[in-house]
Design a protein around this motif. Structure first.
Motif: not given
Length: 203
Positions: A51-59, A184-188
């Protein structure tokens, strides 16, 4: 409702706060974190890390995790995101890599501010992000290495239309739904594209 029993506002900790008794410090929050939350390969903590990793990717990592919310991440003026994680390798001894399965169960909801339940079982997010710790060598397993993760992104409507009330989904069944696979870089971009597809389907 008794105002004295309302929701407790979350406070973001720095780690420096002491555990204390009569003015004497007995450890710190950082010490507690290290003691309790260092095993990042285990199922429970890996899910929070995902969840934190996704939150990082989404700002969105500047906000705090709300463990009891009906979706994992809420973006201001953006989609609600559900994050699921799985891994081939666990922190215990294994005879073989784990089979990959993700929870997709519709769930009841509730209002954390009032405590009022919503008994309707739904998938309440707009987008699902399936996070796979895609690494098969235990000596080099590192959940903090973002290159070891693969992300599969899907509008929730696809799960609703194709999987109905199913509670879990395996990796092959997930791939058959044609999710966007990204690092990760394309997740947002993948999440917002999926949210657009979700909105377009319901407009």
């Amino acid at each position: 409702m008794n105002d004295l029993l309302g929701a407790v506002p979350p406070v973001r900790r720095t780690g420096d706060e002491p555990l204390h008794l009569h003015g004497t410090a007995h450890g710190t929050v950082l010490g507690f974190w290290g003691w309790a939350y260092s095993g990042l390969a285990g199922n429970t903590l890996r899910g929070a890390l995902a969840e934190y990793i996704v939150a990082l990717a989404l700002g969105a990592a500047g906000e705090m995790r709300v463990g009891w919310d009906t979706v994992d991440l809420r973006l201001p003026d953006g989609p609600g995101v559900e994050v699921k994680s799985a891994a081939y390798l666990q922190d215990w001894a294994q005879s073989r890599p784990s089979a990959i399965s993700f929870s997709i169960a519709p769930a009841e909801g509730w209002d954390p501010m009032t405590g009022a339940p919503d008994p309707e079982r739904l998938r309440r997010a707009d987008v699902y992000v399936f996070c796979l710790l895609d690494h098969l060598d235990k000596p080099t397993l590192d959940p903090l290495d973002l290159s070891q993760w693969a992300f599969h992104v899907l509008p929730t409507r696809v799960l609703d239309e194709r999987k109905g009330g199913r509670r879990t989904i395996g990796l092959s069944a997930l791939l058959a739904l044609d999710p966007v696979r990204t690092g990760f870089e394309g997740l947002r971009a993948a999440v917002f594209a999926a949210a657009g597809a979700q909105d377009g389907a319901t407009a």
